[in-house]
Design a protein around this motif. Structure first.
Motif, short mmCIF file in Angstrom:
data_model
loop_
_atom_site.label_atom_id
_atom_site.label_comp_id
_atom_site.label_asym_id
_atom_site.label_seq_id
_atom_site.Cartn_x
_atom_site.Cartn_y
_atom_site.Cartn_z
N ALA A 3 -65.05 -73.83 -28.70
CA ALA A 3 -65.61 -74.98 -29.41
C ALA A 3 -64.71 -76.20 -29.18
O ALA A 3 -63.49 -76.06 -29.14
CB ALA A 3 -65.72 -74.69 -30.89
N PRO A 4 -65.28 -77.40 -29.04
CA PRO A 4 -64.47 -78.60 -28.80
C PRO A 4 -63.60 -79.00 -30.00
O PRO A 4 -62.64 -79.73 -29.82
CB PRO A 4 -65.50 -79.67 -28.47
N ILE A 5 -63.95 -78.55 -31.18
CA ILE A 5 -63.12 -78.77 -32.38
C ILE A 5 -63.12 -77.48 -33.19
O ILE A 5 -64.04 -76.68 -33.12
CB ILE A 5 -63.62 -79.96 -33.25
N GLY A 6 -62.08 -77.27 -33.96
CA GLY A 6 -61.98 -76.09 -34.80
C GLY A 6 -61.52 -74.87 -34.02
O GLY A 6 -61.35 -74.91 -32.80
N THR A 7 -61.33 -73.79 -34.75
CA THR A 7 -60.86 -72.54 -34.16
C THR A 7 -61.90 -71.43 -34.36
O THR A 7 -61.58 -70.34 -34.81
CB THR A 7 -59.52 -72.11 -34.79
N PHE A 8 -63.13 -71.73 -34.03
CA PHE A 8 -64.21 -70.77 -34.19
C PHE A 8 -64.12 -69.70 -33.11
O PHE A 8 -63.91 -70.00 -31.95
CB PHE A 8 -65.56 -71.49 -34.11
N GLU A 9 -64.29 -68.44 -33.52
CA GLU A 9 -64.22 -67.33 -32.56
C GLU A 9 -65.52 -67.14 -31.80
O GLU A 9 -65.53 -66.55 -30.73
CB GLU A 9 -63.85 -66.05 -33.30
N ASP A 10 -66.62 -67.62 -32.38
CA ASP A 10 -67.93 -67.38 -31.79
C ASP A 10 -68.64 -68.72 -31.58
O ASP A 10 -69.19 -69.30 -32.52
CB ASP A 10 -68.75 -66.48 -32.73
N ALA A 11 -68.59 -69.23 -30.36
CA ALA A 11 -69.22 -70.51 -30.03
C ALA A 11 -70.04 -70.34 -28.75
O ALA A 11 -69.65 -69.61 -27.84
CB ALA A 11 -68.15 -71.59 -29.82
N ALA A 12 -71.17 -71.04 -28.70
CA ALA A 12 -72.04 -70.99 -27.53
C ALA A 12 -72.91 -72.24 -27.50
O ALA A 12 -73.10 -72.88 -28.55
CB ALA A 12 -72.92 -69.75 -27.57
N PRO A 13 -73.44 -72.59 -26.35
CA PRO A 13 -74.39 -73.71 -26.32
C PRO A 13 -75.54 -73.44 -27.30
O PRO A 13 -76.02 -72.30 -27.40
CB PRO A 13 -74.88 -73.74 -24.88
N ALA A 14 -75.96 -74.46 -28.02
CA ALA A 14 -77.04 -74.29 -29.00
C ALA A 14 -78.30 -73.73 -28.34
O ALA A 14 -79.05 -73.00 -28.98
CB ALA A 14 -77.33 -75.62 -29.69
N ALA A 15 -78.50 -74.02 -27.06
CA ALA A 15 -79.68 -73.51 -26.34
C ALA A 15 -79.71 -71.99 -26.30
O ALA A 15 -80.78 -71.39 -26.20
CB ALA A 15 -79.69 -74.06 -24.92
N GLU A 16 -78.55 -71.35 -26.43
CA GLU A 16 -78.48 -69.89 -26.41
C GLU A 16 -78.60 -69.28 -27.79
O GLU A 16 -78.59 -68.05 -27.93
CB GLU A 16 -77.15 -69.45 -25.78
N ARG A 17 -78.71 -70.11 -28.82
CA ARG A 17 -78.73 -69.61 -30.20
C ARG A 17 -79.99 -70.04 -30.95
O ARG A 17 -80.00 -70.04 -32.18
CB ARG A 17 -77.50 -70.12 -30.95
N LEU A 18 -81.03 -70.41 -30.24
CA LEU A 18 -82.24 -70.90 -30.90
C LEU A 18 -82.82 -69.89 -31.87
O LEU A 18 -83.43 -70.27 -32.88
CB LEU A 18 -83.29 -71.31 -29.86
N ASP A 19 -82.61 -68.60 -31.63
CA ASP A 19 -83.13 -67.57 -32.52
C ASP A 19 -82.45 -67.56 -33.89
O ASP A 19 -82.95 -66.96 -34.83
CB ASP A 19 -83.01 -66.19 -31.87
N LEU A 20 -81.32 -68.25 -34.02
CA LEU A 20 -80.59 -68.31 -35.29
C LEU A 20 -80.91 -69.56 -36.10
O LEU A 20 -80.38 -69.73 -37.20
CB LEU A 20 -79.08 -68.28 -35.02
N LEU A 21 -81.76 -70.43 -35.56
CA LEU A 21 -82.01 -71.74 -36.17
C LEU A 21 -83.43 -71.83 -36.72
O LEU A 21 -84.36 -71.21 -36.19
CB LEU A 21 -81.78 -72.83 -35.13
N PRO A 22 -83.62 -72.65 -37.77
CA PRO A 22 -84.97 -72.83 -38.31
C PRO A 22 -85.87 -73.60 -37.34
O PRO A 22 -85.39 -74.36 -36.49
CB PRO A 22 -84.76 -73.61 -39.60
N ALA A 23 -87.17 -73.41 -37.49
CA ALA A 23 -88.17 -73.98 -36.57
C ALA A 23 -88.03 -75.49 -36.33
O ALA A 23 -88.10 -75.93 -35.18
CB ALA A 23 -89.58 -73.65 -37.06
N PRO A 24 -87.81 -76.33 -37.36
CA PRO A 24 -87.71 -77.77 -37.08
C PRO A 24 -86.51 -78.12 -36.19
O PRO A 24 -86.58 -79.03 -35.36
CB PRO A 24 -87.58 -78.42 -38.45
N VAL A 25 -85.42 -77.40 -36.36
CA VAL A 25 -84.21 -77.64 -35.56
C VAL A 25 -84.47 -77.18 -34.12
O VAL A 25 -84.12 -77.88 -33.16
CB VAL A 25 -82.98 -76.94 -36.17
N VAL A 26 -85.10 -76.03 -33.97
CA VAL A 26 -85.43 -75.51 -32.64
C VAL A 26 -86.33 -76.50 -31.91
O VAL A 26 -86.11 -76.81 -30.73
CB VAL A 26 -86.09 -74.12 -32.72
N ALA A 27 -87.34 -77.02 -32.60
CA ALA A 27 -88.26 -77.97 -31.96
C ALA A 27 -87.51 -79.21 -31.48
O ALA A 27 -87.74 -79.68 -30.36
CB ALA A 27 -89.37 -78.36 -32.94
N ALA A 28 -86.62 -79.75 -32.29
CA ALA A 28 -85.86 -80.95 -31.91
C ALA A 28 -84.91 -80.66 -30.76
O ALA A 28 -84.79 -81.45 -29.82
CB ALA A 28 -85.09 -81.50 -33.11
#
Length: 181
Positions: A3-28
């Protein structure tokens, strides 16, 4: 991916995580906006039970996290819902900057049921990405000036890390001086 900021252990491009996001966010994210795409934004896993993200994922997040709150401006019988994004170390000037910008006689935080129902997102995770097109999106200049900003993902689990300028490019976004105080 780191991740570009923070010390997150699990980071990925948002395009690879669309299944974890609500429909309006996925659409945008799928549609993109301006020069920004889901491949350029980062999704990080975060535990919704951890209230202090900076304590667990890096003190720098105290300065680079932003909150998105839904407000209701009223003038007579007319109610305008709007989203306001400010750095997490500040608060939204609801009765000053927001009320004035909306031309409302009264402004207040929208009820939780309204914010959740109208946005299609979870309370505590509302993000400016994917909000209803009719809503004004008010941004504090300090948010836009950040190279990277940690914001909600639309869900309580997970966050998005986006360039501040990406938020300013969202449809309906307006930078409002004095929004965060």
């Amino acid at each position: 991916m780191r991740a570009p900021i923070g010390t997150f252990e699990d980071a990925a491009p948002a395009a690879e995580r669309l299944d974890l996001l609500p429909a309006p966010v996925v659409a945008a994210l799928t549609a993109g906006w301006g020069e920004f795409t889901a491949e350029q934004l980062v999704h990080v896993d975060s535990d919704p039970a951890v209230a202090d993200t900076a304590e667990h994922h890096g003190v720098e997040l105290l300065y680079t996290s932003a909150n998105c709150v839904v407000v209701a401006g009223k003038r007579g019988q007319d109610v305008t819902l709007a989203a306001c994004v400010v750095l997490s170390r500040t608060r939204v000037d609801v009765n000053g900057a927001v009320r004035k910008h909306l031309g409302a006689r009264k402004a207040s935080f929208a009820p939780m049921d309204t914010a959740v129902g109208e946005s299609g997102m979870e309370y505590g995770g509302i993000t400016p990405i994917g909000l209803p097109a009719a809503w004004p999106l008010l941004l504090d200049p300090a948010v836009v000036d950040e190279e990277w900003v940690l914001i909600g993902s639309g869900s309580r689990r997970g966050k998005l890390i986006v360039p501040g300028k990406a938020l300013a490019a969202l449809p309906g976004a307006v930078v409002v001086e004095g929004l965060g105080v």
